[in-house]
Design a protein around this motif. Structure first.
Motif, PDB file in Angstrom:
ATOM      1  N   HIS A  31     -66.404  -7.887  -3.637  1.00  0.00           N
ATOM      2  CA  HIS A  31     -65.021  -8.087  -3.188  1.00  0.00           C
ATOM      3  C   HIS A  31     -64.167  -8.493  -4.382  1.00  0.00           C
ATOM      4  N   LEU A  32     -63.161  -7.670  -4.668  1.00  0.00           N
ATOM      5  CA  LEU A  32     -62.222  -7.928  -5.762  1.00  0.00           C
ATOM      6  C   LEU A  32     -62.931  -8.171  -7.091  1.00  0.00           C
ATOM      7  N   GLY A  33     -64.000  -7.421  -7.341  1.00  0.00           N
ATOM      8  CA  GLY A  33     -64.702  -7.494  -8.617  1.00  0.00           C
ATOM      9  C   GLY A  33     -65.802  -8.533  -8.692  1.00  0.00           C
ATOM     10  N   SER A  34     -65.927  -9.393  -7.690  1.00  0.00           N
ATOM     11  CA  SER A  34     -66.981 -10.405  -7.665  1.00  0.00           C
ATOM     12  C   SER A  34     -67.988 -10.049  -6.582  1.00  0.00           C
ATOM     13  N   SER A  35     -69.173 -10.653  -6.640  1.00  0.00           N
ATOM     14  CA  SER A  35     -70.162 -10.407  -5.585  1.00  0.00           C
ATOM     15  C   SER A  35     -70.459 -11.708  -4.856  1.00  0.00           C
ATOM     16  N   LYS A  44     -67.648 -12.300  10.607  1.00  0.00           N
ATOM     17  CA  LYS A  44     -66.708 -11.176  10.704  1.00  0.00           C
ATOM     18  C   LYS A  44     -65.303 -11.710  10.476  1.00  0.00           C
ATOM     19  N   ASP A  45     -64.461 -10.908   9.816  1.00  0.00           N
ATOM     20  CA  ASP A  45     -63.065 -11.284   9.552  1.00  0.00           C
ATOM     21  C   ASP A  45     -62.927 -12.551   8.724  1.00  0.00           C
ATOM     22  N   THR A  46     -63.938 -12.870   7.935  1.00  0.00           N
ATOM     23  CA  THR A  46     -63.876 -14.026   7.033  1.00  0.00           C
ATOM     24  C   THR A  46     -64.022 -13.499   5.614  1.00  0.00           C
ATOM     25  N   GLU A  47     -62.904 -13.459   4.893  1.00  0.00           N
ATOM     26  CA  GLU A  47     -62.913 -12.916   3.534  1.00  0.00           C
ATOM     27  C   GLU A  47     -63.844 -13.727   2.636  1.00  0.00           C
ATOM     28  N   PRO A  48     -64.632 -13.028   1.805  1.00  0.00           N
ATOM     29  CA  PRO A  48     -65.555 -13.747   0.921  1.00  0.00           C
ATOM     30  C   PRO A  48     -64.827 -14.643  -0.083  1.00  0.00           C
ATOM     31  N   VAL A  49     -65.116 -15.903   0.016  1.00  0.00           N
ATOM     32  CA  VAL A  49     -64.721 -16.903  -0.975  1.00  0.00           C
ATOM     33  C   VAL A  49     -65.862 -17.905  -1.015  1.00  0.00           C
ATOM     34  N   ASP A  50     -66.009 -18.584  -2.136  1.00  0.00           N
ATOM     35  CA  ASP A  50     -67.092 -19.558  -2.256  1.00  0.00           C
ATOM     36  C   ASP A  50     -66.834 -20.688  -1.259  1.00  0.00           C
ATOM     37  N   GLY A  51     -67.753 -20.909  -0.327  1.00  0.00           N
ATOM     38  CA  GLY A  51     -67.558 -21.946   0.680  1.00  0.00           C
ATOM     39  C   GLY A  51     -68.724 -22.011   1.642  1.00  0.00           C
ATOM     40  N   ALA A  52     -68.448 -22.362   2.899  1.00  0.00           N
ATOM     41  CA  ALA A  52     -69.500 -22.557   3.897  1.00  0.00           C
ATOM     42  C   ALA A  52     -70.066 -21.240   4.425  1.00  0.00           C
ATOM     43  N   THR A  53     -69.281 -20.163   4.386  1.00  0.00           N
ATOM     44  CA  THR A  53     -69.719 -18.885   4.952  1.00  0.00           C
ATOM     45  C   THR A  53     -70.227 -17.921   3.889  1.00  0.00           C
ATOM     46  N   TRP A  54     -69.644 -17.956   2.711  1.00  0.00           N
ATOM     47  CA  TRP A  54     -70.012 -17.068   1.612  1.00  0.00           C
ATOM     48  C   TRP A  54     -70.296 -17.897   0.364  1.00  0.00           C
ATOM     49  N   MET A  55     -71.197 -17.400  -0.486  1.00  0.00           N
ATOM     50  CA  MET A  55     -71.460 -18.021  -1.775  1.00  0.00           C
ATOM     51  C   MET A  55     -71.298 -16.958  -2.861  1.00  0.00           C
ATOM     52  N   MET A  56     -70.510 -17.280  -3.890  1.00  0.00           N
ATOM     53  CA  MET A  56     -70.312 -16.344  -4.985  1.00  0.00           C
ATOM     54  C   MET A  56     -71.603 -16.237  -5.791  1.00  0.00           C
ATOM     55  N   ILE A  57     -72.001 -15.003  -6.075  1.00  0.00           N
ATOM     56  CA  ILE A  57     -73.190 -14.744  -6.878  1.00  0.00           C
ATOM     57  C   ILE A  57     -72.788 -14.436  -8.323  1.00  0.00           C
ATOM     58  N   ALA A  58     -71.752 -13.613  -8.490  1.00  0.00           N
ATOM     59  CA  ALA A  58     -71.268 -13.264  -9.832  1.00  0.00           C
ATOM     60  C   ALA A  58     -69.757 -13.118  -9.770  1.00  0.00           C
ATOM     61  N   GLU A  59     -69.066 -13.809 -10.681  1.00  0.00           N
ATOM     62  CA  GLU A  59     -67.617 -13.779 -10.709  1.00  0.00           C
ATOM     63  C   GLU A  59     -67.126 -12.673 -11.628  1.00  0.00           C
TER      64      GLU A  59
END
Length: 115
Positions: A31-35, A44-59
């Motif tokens: 998403h937007l160049g990051s994974s 569903k309908d929760t945009e990936p950002v580092d937080g409780a639902t998603w964790m950034m793997i590579a910025e």
């Protein structure tokens, strides 16, 4: 002998993030160049950002010097000079460098940006 279901034990590549899709734990999206990896089943309908639902793997990094902001260029020059030479370099435009004249310090590393 019984069977044991371990569930998901590795990342599941899902490609680019799409808001209409439902994601589960260990789904990997771009998403937007990051994974990011999904941490919660049924997301569903929760945009990936580092937080409780998603964790950034590579910025996402800057693709090239020309795409960096002035602030990113200053930070990159600072880190490069400190790592390679043990001192902080000075980042100047061509005009600023030319205006230094005889005040140029031979012990200073100058990075001159094209205007």
């Amino acid at each position: 002998m019984g069977k044991t279901n371990l569930g998901r034990v590795t990342f599941i590549p899902r490609g680019r993030y799409a808001a209409q899709e439902t994601y589960n734990r260990l789904d990997l999206v771009f998403h937007l160049g990051s994974s990011y990896v999904c941490l919660v089943d049924g997301t569903k309908d929760t945009e990936p950002v580092d937080g409780a639902t998603w964790m950034m793997i590579a910025e996402k990094g800057a693709a090239s010097w020309g795409e960096m902001t002035d602030e990113e260029k200053t930070e990159a020059a600072f880190e490069l000079g400190k790592e390679l030479f043990g001192f902080v370099p000075v980042l100047l435009t061509e005009n600023e460098y030319e205006n230094l004249g005889d005040r140029i310090d031979p012990d200073t590393m100058y990075y001159v940006l094209e205007e």
